[in-house]
Enzyme design. Structure first.
Site: not given
Ligand code: GLA
Length: 387
Positions: A32, A66, A125, A169
């Site tokens: 994280e 949406s 997102s 993500d």
């Molecule tokens: C958010 C960001 C990711 C990552 C996490 C923490 O979800 O979009 O890119 O930095 O926080 O791990």
């Protein structure tokens, strides 16, 4: 609900869409706040997905609907940044246009359905932008590969919407495989699929965060400030995650608080994630679980990105005998991931006991119940049948 993007498109615009694509949310097993520091992450895709149905539209206009807010919006996206979730789609359009892969006239009608909760730390997102990048580029007659889709989605969110996110993500939404987690090294973008063992529960605390311009941007700035200082010690340092773990005393001397704590989290989490991926590959589930508890503690104490709701769930899971538990996603609210052993699979006693103890402890502290679901690691972005 996600299967209805075609139906929503028809009901709103009065004809069939040309392309439908979907992409998943993600839960991060471990790693994280390492992605934007050039370290490793280990996410997997959720069965919850976002679907985007598209058809040709007016020149320079996104005509949006949406199920999230149920309202129709017309966005002349070249004329400035729209408010709300339309900004993410405008960002995707901008990126596609810049690479010559936007639909003709850079206009489209777009219908979005989703069962990925927003603000729960499950990367809603990225599910939206990756699915939109796929649907809109196909509408433009271009075939982008998964990494290119992740790139479009990342730049839309990072450069255009202005969230200082990393690449985790979007890469997860684009590259994930059913039954696997994705070990992604965010400096080199090398990726490896690792089979998931054990069983996973997701506990959504219902506490929401809003990342745009908020705490995530502040943490990122702190990490950059830490690198700037550490470069005086190690001039070739580019990424905070590359600081050698054996030089922790030197790091501590070089940095004042809160930069010291932030950097200690990133360096520790980097080591935990790489080691964790090895443990998972070899089936050492109990030791892997231990790392999850450690990772949560590091997020709470050093990175200061936890929340009381998350801490209560992690403590309850531990008491009830879960192998591991930690906040997943950015933090400051959202969800906790709980790891159970294989023996506790199915509707086994262990799983029921852990869920019950979490519900009890949470209700005692906050007078409401969290939502608890089983996580089934699923696949990345894909085309859907036009219905
Ligand atoms: C958010 C960001 C990711 C990552 C996490 C923490 O979800 O979009 O890119 O930095 O926080 O791990």
């Amino acid at each position: 609900m996600r299967h209805n993007a075609s139906a929503l498109f028809r009901a709103t615009f009065g004809g069939a869409p040309q392309v439908v694509a979907s992409a998943p949310g993600r839960v991060n097993l471990i790693g994280e706040h390492t992605d934007y520091n050039g370290g490793p992450v280990l996410p997997l895709a959720t069965q919850a997905r976002t679907s985007v149905a598209v058809g040709p539209g007016d020149e320079g206009v996104l005509d949006l609907i949406s199920t999230r807010d149920g309202e129709r919006a017309r966005v002349a996206w070249r004329d400035g940044r729209p408010a709300g979730w339309g900004a993410y789609l405008a960002g995707v359009m901008r990126e596609l246009e810049a690479t010559g892969t936007a639909p003709v006239g850079a206009g489209a009608r777009v219908a979005v359905t989703s069962d990925v909760p927003v603000g729960a730390g499950l990367a809603s997102s990225a599910a939206l932008t990756v699915a939109a990048a796929q649907a809109l580029s196909l509408l433009g007659g271009a075939r982008l590969n998964p990494r290119q889709l992740a790139g479009v989605a990342f730049r839309a969110e990072h450069d255009y919407v202005g969230v200082a996110c990393g690449i985790m993500d979007q890469m997860s939404a684009a590259l994930a495989r059913p039954g696997h987690a994705l070990l992604l090294e965010c400096a080199s973008l090398s990726a490896r699929h690792i089979p998931i063992r054990g069983r996973l529960l997701l506990v959504d605390t219902g506490t929401r965060h809003q990342l745009t311009g908020g705490a995530l941007n502040e943490r990122r700035a702190e990490c950059e400030a830490a690198v700037a200082r550490l470069k005086l010690e190690l001039p070739e340092l580019v990424w905070l995650a590359s600081w050698p773990a054996r030089w922790l005393p030197r790091l501590k001397r070089a940095l004042p608080e809160p930069l010291r704590s932030r950097a200690l989290h990133v360096v520790g989490e980097t080591a935990r994630t790489r080691f964790g991926a090895q443990l998972l590959t070899r089936g050492h589930l109990r030791r892997f679980g231990g790392l999850l508890f450690e990772a949560h503690e590091s997020c709470r104490r050093l990175y200061a990105c936890s929340a009381p709701e998350l801490d209560v769930v992690v403590a309850a899971a531990r008491r009830a005998g879960a192998l591991g538990a930690r906040l997943t996603g950015a933090g400051w609210g959202g969800a906790v991931l709980v790891l159970l052993g294989k023996g506790e699979g199915g509707r086994g006693k262990g799983e029921v006991k852990v869920a019950k103890e979490i519900r009890r402890a949470f209700a005692t502290a906050f007078e409401r119940e969290p939502s608890i679901t089983v996580v089934r690691p699923s696949g990345g972005v894909r085309g859907e049948r036009v219905g």
